[in-house]
Enzyme design. Sequence first.
Site, mmCIF file in Angstrom:
data_model
loop_
_atom_site.group_PDB
_atom_site.id
_atom_site.type_symbol
_atom_site.label_atom_id
_atom_site.label_comp_id
_atom_site.label_asym_id
_atom_site.label_seq_id
_atom_site.Cartn_x
_atom_site.Cartn_y
_atom_site.Cartn_z
ATOM 1 N N SER B 130 -8.020 -30.057 17.641
ATOM 2 C CA SER B 130 -8.864 -28.917 18.306
ATOM 3 C C SER B 130 -10.114 -29.645 18.834
ATOM 4 O O SER B 130 -10.008 -30.558 19.791
ATOM 5 C CB SER B 130 -9.425 -27.915 17.372
ATOM 6 O OG SER B 130 -9.880 -26.962 18.026
ATOM 7 N N HIS B 172 -5.362 -25.729 21.707
ATOM 8 C CA HIS B 172 -5.083 -24.127 21.927
ATOM 9 C C HIS B 172 -4.451 -23.874 22.945
ATOM 10 O O HIS B 172 -4.966 -22.696 23.412
ATOM 11 C CB HIS B 172 -6.449 -23.369 21.434
ATOM 12 C CG HIS B 172 -6.966 -23.981 19.777
ATOM 13 N ND1 HIS B 172 -6.490 -23.631 18.667
ATOM 14 C CD2 HIS B 172 -8.155 -24.521 19.586
ATOM 15 C CE1 HIS B 172 -7.028 -24.024 17.772
ATOM 16 N NE2 HIS B 172 -8.088 -24.639 18.146
ATOM 17 N N GLU B 199 -1.030 -25.323 20.075
ATOM 18 C CA GLU B 199 -1.184 -25.481 18.731
ATOM 19 C C GLU B 199 -0.135 -26.054 18.147
ATOM 20 O O GLU B 199 0.923 -26.099 18.411
ATOM 21 C CB GLU B 199 -1.537 -24.178 18.252
ATOM 22 C CG GLU B 199 -2.960 -23.555 18.617
ATOM 23 C CD GLU B 199 -3.354 -22.216 18.334
ATOM 24 O OE1 GLU B 199 -2.515 -21.605 17.543
ATOM 25 O OE2 GLU B 199 -4.458 -21.770 18.520
#
Lengths: 285, 285
Positions: B130, B172, B199
Amino acid sequence: MEGERGPLLLIGGAEDKVGSRTILSRFAQLAGGNQARITVVATASSFQQLVGQRYMALFTALDVAHVDMLPVHDRVHAQRTEPLHQLDEASGIFITGGDQLKLTAVLGGTPVAQRIRRRHLAGCVIGGTSAGASAAAEHMMAYGASGIPPRKSMMQFAPGLGLISGVVIDQHFGARGRAGRLMTAVAHNPDLLGVGLDEDTAIEINSQGLLTVLGRGSVMIVDGTDMTYTDIHRVPENTPLTIFGMRLHVLSSGYHYNISSRTPWLPTIPLPIPPETEGIEGEGI
Amino acid sequence: MEGERGPLLLIGGAEDKVGSRTILSRFAQLAGGNQARITVVATASSFQQLVGQRYMALFTALDVAHVDMLPVHDRVHAQRTEPLHQLDEASGIFITGGDQLKLTAVLGGTPVAQRIRRRHLAGCVIGGTSAGASAAAEHMMAYGASGIPPRKSMMQFAPGLGLISGVVIDQHFGARGRAGRLMTAVAHNPDLLGVGLDEDTAIEINSQGLLTVLGRGSVMIVDGTDMTYTDIHRVPENTPLTIFGMRLHVLSSGYHYNISSRTPWLPTIPLPIPPETEGIEGEGI
């Protein structure tokens, strides 16, 4: 213009109806302005009467001389001669949103669908918004999921009304996150050019296949000509696809694209320089 | 491997932590398996202690011999020598999610950031998920809006940790609809390659710049090399951008991409044929 195919105005849905009404005004203008005779085809909608009347009121408010609505609710209606006379007299035919599968299931193979095609070939402008835009093409998207990554079986094809071939049209494109299904569609057969229309955004396609963008959003064009690989034929359902080498263009209002040569063009009329970039600092922004 | 740059494992966030744990297992393996010594850097997170301990527990459950956490909560901590010793002993450094701007604002220009880079250049594997994936690059996305159509100012750049240059990493990617901001990033300067990670999906980049996808989703690569036009420098804020000729690749698990030559590759180990396509009908499916 006798003998020349009419323009197509395909809209990504949710076109402005209360403000500048750029797109609907353009349709009225292409149909002949205050001399126009517009027939609204609302067969895609489950609220056909309501939707039809709404577009009739919208075109009337834009000073169109004559506006009517095609009374075709089912396949029996689509066999009658009365709607054919309406279509013959129309200078513009406007196909509303709803469900593109309802549109093709009711109109497909009927004299009404044939007459719409024939009128278009004879020069009549055809407009389509949302489902009406998707159904205009020879190959249309019938079902589909949202999402950016393309996945196997996230969309399905169905035969459309066949007003234009060689393209697959998607609509509500940005608002509903439909990039994945457009790439999936193109991966099936890159012979088709993928065209994703944002809301309140349209493409006007002339008889030479030159496309011009108008409206507030973007048009995304997915060209698979140079694709060197996809695994779409071998992966299981709902699996992410691999695709090598799609060519992507994003076009906003005023820009062009030549569907035959698959090339984007700059606006033929230069865009105004936005006020933000002017000033005593010159280029040094 | 002395003197050779270590691998990078950049993850799109939300990697599987309870099932097959493909990605975290791969990181543990690259760090040396049960001989590994993993240091977790959770500085990006507002819940640094909690997140750090979670990853420590995850790596411990994967039979990693030694797991610790870098006690760097602010720039004062990042000047101390103790974390440098930890980094020197680590065979793998894992950077968690959170806010990439917190990560660079706390670590940027400190001995800790320098040491992470030096350890990487000396062969240590670095993982980032992330925010940790975005911050690994020289140029990182710091803010950004969702949406498919690229718009002016929908994202901003900030300097990242500089473990890899020439790419801008987004994460994401599908779940948060981030195609627009990646294309906007590339339009700023197509010298950067745009890489969008879904993801539970990761890219492993080896010392030669060869990238391999692993995990459940897709990686979207936006290559602006052949872009012939964009209006990003002349349109107002939040306006849809026009971009001609981006090259797009979508890659799923097992596929490769060569960052230097900007070319996608088929898996070097052939993918198994899914059971659906086998059977007595042979090819005729």
